[in-house]
Scaffold this active site. Structure first.
Site, short mmCIF file in Angstrom:
data_model
loop_
_atom_site.label_atom_id
_atom_site.label_comp_id
_atom_site.label_asym_id
_atom_site.label_seq_id
_atom_site.Cartn_x
_atom_site.Cartn_y
_atom_site.Cartn_z
N PHE A 142 9.97 -10.83 -30.40
CA PHE A 142 10.21 -10.00 -29.22
C PHE A 142 10.09 -10.88 -27.99
O PHE A 142 9.02 -11.39 -27.68
CB PHE A 142 9.26 -8.80 -29.10
CG PHE A 142 9.61 -7.96 -27.90
CD1 PHE A 142 10.57 -6.97 -27.99
CD2 PHE A 142 9.02 -8.20 -26.66
CE1 PHE A 142 10.95 -6.23 -26.87
CE2 PHE A 142 9.39 -7.46 -25.53
CZ PHE A 142 10.35 -6.47 -25.64
N ASP A 227 6.24 -18.52 -26.01
CA ASP A 227 6.27 -17.30 -25.22
C ASP A 227 4.86 -16.70 -25.25
O ASP A 227 4.49 -16.02 -26.20
CB ASP A 227 7.30 -16.33 -25.79
CG ASP A 227 7.37 -15.03 -24.99
OD1 ASP A 227 6.46 -14.78 -24.17
OD2 ASP A 227 8.33 -14.26 -25.19
N LYS A 256 3.38 -10.59 -17.51
CA LYS A 256 2.42 -9.51 -17.72
C LYS A 256 1.12 -9.69 -16.90
O LYS A 256 1.12 -9.40 -15.73
CB LYS A 256 2.15 -9.35 -19.22
CG LYS A 256 3.41 -8.89 -19.95
CD LYS A 256 3.17 -8.15 -21.24
CE LYS A 256 4.41 -7.40 -21.69
NZ LYS A 256 5.15 -7.99 -22.78
#
Ligand SMILES: *Cc1c(COP(=O)(O)O)cnc(C)c1O
Length: 404
Positions: A142, A227, A256
Site C-alpha cells: 500500500f 515507505d 502522516k
C-alpha cells in the site's frame, strides 16, 4: 449547526462519494488518546488516523505552533523563500540523518515524487537507457491512491477499472529476498517497499530480510526506497522501522505523523544523489514546503523526541502485545506487532473483523478492521500503561465473544 438538527451520517451519505464505509460514530473532539462523539461519549482511539495522530489528538505544543504561524504567514509558494523551510530542512535532516529533503503534502505525493526521482537518477547517474527504468515493488503493497501508485497495487479493489496504468513496475512477494535477487535487471533503478506492510494487515517480514535486501540493492546499484509513511516517526518503537535491522535506506518517505495530524505534510529524504538530480522547474507543489506546514512539522518532530514518545511506543507496544498474547479466545488466529503497530488476526470461522470493531465501539474503543479478518490496533504513542490495560480488558471480553 448543532448536532440535533443535522443527521451527519445521512447527510454525508447523501452528498459524499461513497469511497469509505466508516464505523457509525460521529466525532467532534479529541485530546491525547481520547476522542468524543457528538453525544459526549468518550473512546480510546486505536487507529490514530492510520498513525497520523501519533503525538495524540490536538497536541497543545503543535497547536500553539500552528496558530502562531497561521497568524504570521501561511503560504508563499516556492517562488520565494520563507523563514520556516530552512529550519524544517535542518531539523528533519538532523533527526533522520538525511542529506537532502523534498517537502510535499500527502503521502501519495511523496511516493510519486520518489518514483520520479529514482527514475531520473537511473537515467542520469546509473545510465539506464531512457524510458527503460524498472522499479520493483511487493505484492499486497500500500503506497497511496494516485493513478501511478494504484497501477502497481495487487488489490483488485484498489486498481480495478482505474486503468490503463503506467508500465515500469515489477511485483515480487514481500519478505522474499531471493525473489528480489531474481527480479533485479540492469535496468532496475529502485526497490520500493514498506518495512512492515500496514494496510495489508501489519505483515512483518522474516528477521534478516532487510539486511539481505540492503546487500542486494547495494551490490546491484539499486536504490532502496523505504515507505515509512506509516511505520516511521516512532510508530514501531524506533524513530524509523529500518533501525530494527540496523540498515539505512537510500530514500525514506515520511508523511502522516510528520504533522501530528494537523495538516498534510510529507517528505522524501535521500542519503545520496537521488534528489540531487532534480533541477528547477522539473518538480514542484504549490503547498509543498509552505511555512505553516514547516512550522507544524517542526513542532510535531520536536514533541515526539522531547516527550519520549518513541521510547513509550516501544514500552507500551511490548506491554500491549504481551497482553494480547495472554488473551485466551478461540476467535484469535494470531496476534502480531512491533511497537504500537499491532494486529489481531481472527480465525476465518470467527466472523468478520468489522463486527468485533463495532462491538469494541460499544465498549469505548475505536479500532479498524482490515481485510475482513484482521483488527488493527495503533493508538497514539502517548498511551499510558493504565490505558493499555484498560484497552486489553475490553479487547479480552470482546474477543471471547463469537460473532460468526
Ligand atoms: C497512508 C500511506 C500512504 C499514503 O499516504 P496519503 O497521505 O494517504 O496519501 C503511503 N504509504 C503508506 C505505507 C501509507 O500507510
Amino acid at each position: 449547526m448543532s448536532s440535533s438538527v443535522i443527521d451527519f451520517i445521512a447527510t454525508e451519505a447523501r452528498f459524499g462519494a461513497q469511497n469509505y464505509a466508516p464505523i457509525g460514530v460521529v466525532l467532534s473532539r479529541g485530546e491525547g488518546v481520547w476522542v468524543w462523539d457528538t453525544e459526549g461519549n468518550r473512546y480510546l482511539d486505536c487507529l490514530s488516523a492510520y498513525s497520523a495522530v501519533s503525538q495524540g489528538h490536538c497536541h497543545p505544543k503543535i497547536l500553539a505552533a500552528m496558530v502562531e504561524q497561521a497568524h504570521r504567514l501561511t503560504l508563499t509558494s516556492r517562488a520565494f523563500h520563507n523563514d520556516q523551510l530552512a529550519l524544517f530542512y535542518e531539523e528533519i535532516a538532523a533527526l533522520t540523518g538525511s542529506h537532502k529533503v523534498l517537502p510535499m503534502n500527502s503521502g501519495a505525493e511523496a511516493v510519486e515524487s520518489a518514483i520520479k526521482s529514482v527514475r531520473k537518477w537511473g537515467y542520469e547517474v546509473k545510465g539506464v537507457p531512457d524510458g527503460q527504468a524498472e522499479i520493483i515493488v511487493c505484492a499486497n503493497n500500500f503506497h497511496g491512491r494516485t493513478l501511478g501508485i494504484v497501477g502497481f497495487s495487487t488489490d483488485p479493489e484498489t486498481h480495478g477499472h482505474f486503468g490503463p496504468f503506467a508500465p515500469g513496475f515489477r511485483i515480487i512477494p514481500f519478505g522474499d529476498a531471493a525473489a528480489l535477487e531474481q527480479a533485479i535487471t540492469p535496468n532496475t533503478v529502485a526497490f520500493l517497499v514498506e518495512p512492515i506492510q500496514g494496510e495489508a494487515g501489519v505483515v512483518i517480514p522474516p528477521a534478516g530480510y532487510f539486511t539481505k535486501v540492503r546487500e542486494l540493492c547495494t551490490a546491484n546499484n539499486v536504490m532502496l526506497v523505504l515507505d515509512e509513511i506509516q511505520t516511521g516517526l516512532g510508530r514501531t518503537g524506533k524513530l524509523l522501522a529500518e533501525q530494527h535491522e540496523g540498515i539505512e535506506a537510500d530514500v525514506t518517505l515520511l508523511g502522516k505523523a510528520l504533522s501530528g495530524g494537523f495538516y498534510p505534510v510529507s517528505a522524501v529524504l535521500s542519503n545520496n544523489d537521488v534528489l540531487g538530480t532534480l533541477r528547477p522547474g522539473q518538480h514542484g507543489s504549490t503547498f509543498g514546503g509552505n511555512p505553516l506546514a514547516c512550522a507544524v512539522a517542526r513542532a510535531a518532530m520536536r514533541v515526539l523526541v522531547e516527550e519520549g514518545m518513541i521510547e513509550n511506543a516501544a514500552r507500551q507496544g511490548a506491554r500491549f502485545l504481551d497482553g494480547l498474547k495472554d488473551i485466551r479466545a478461540n476467535t484469535i488466529r494470531e496476534v502480531r506487532g512491533r511497537g504500537l503497530m499491532l494486529a489481531v488476526e481472527l480465525h476465518p470461522e470467527a466472523g468478520r473483523a468489522r463486527r468485533y470493531c463495532e462491538a469494541l465501539q460499544g465498549k469505548g474503543i475505536l479500532a479498524k478492521d482490515t481485510h475482513e479478518q484482521t483488527i488493527r490496533i495503533a493508538p497514539p504513542l502517548v498511551i499510558s500503561s493504565d490505558q493499555v490495560d484498560w484497552a486489553l480488558e475490553r479487547l479480552a471480553t470482546t474477543l471471547t465473544q463469537d460473532f460468526s
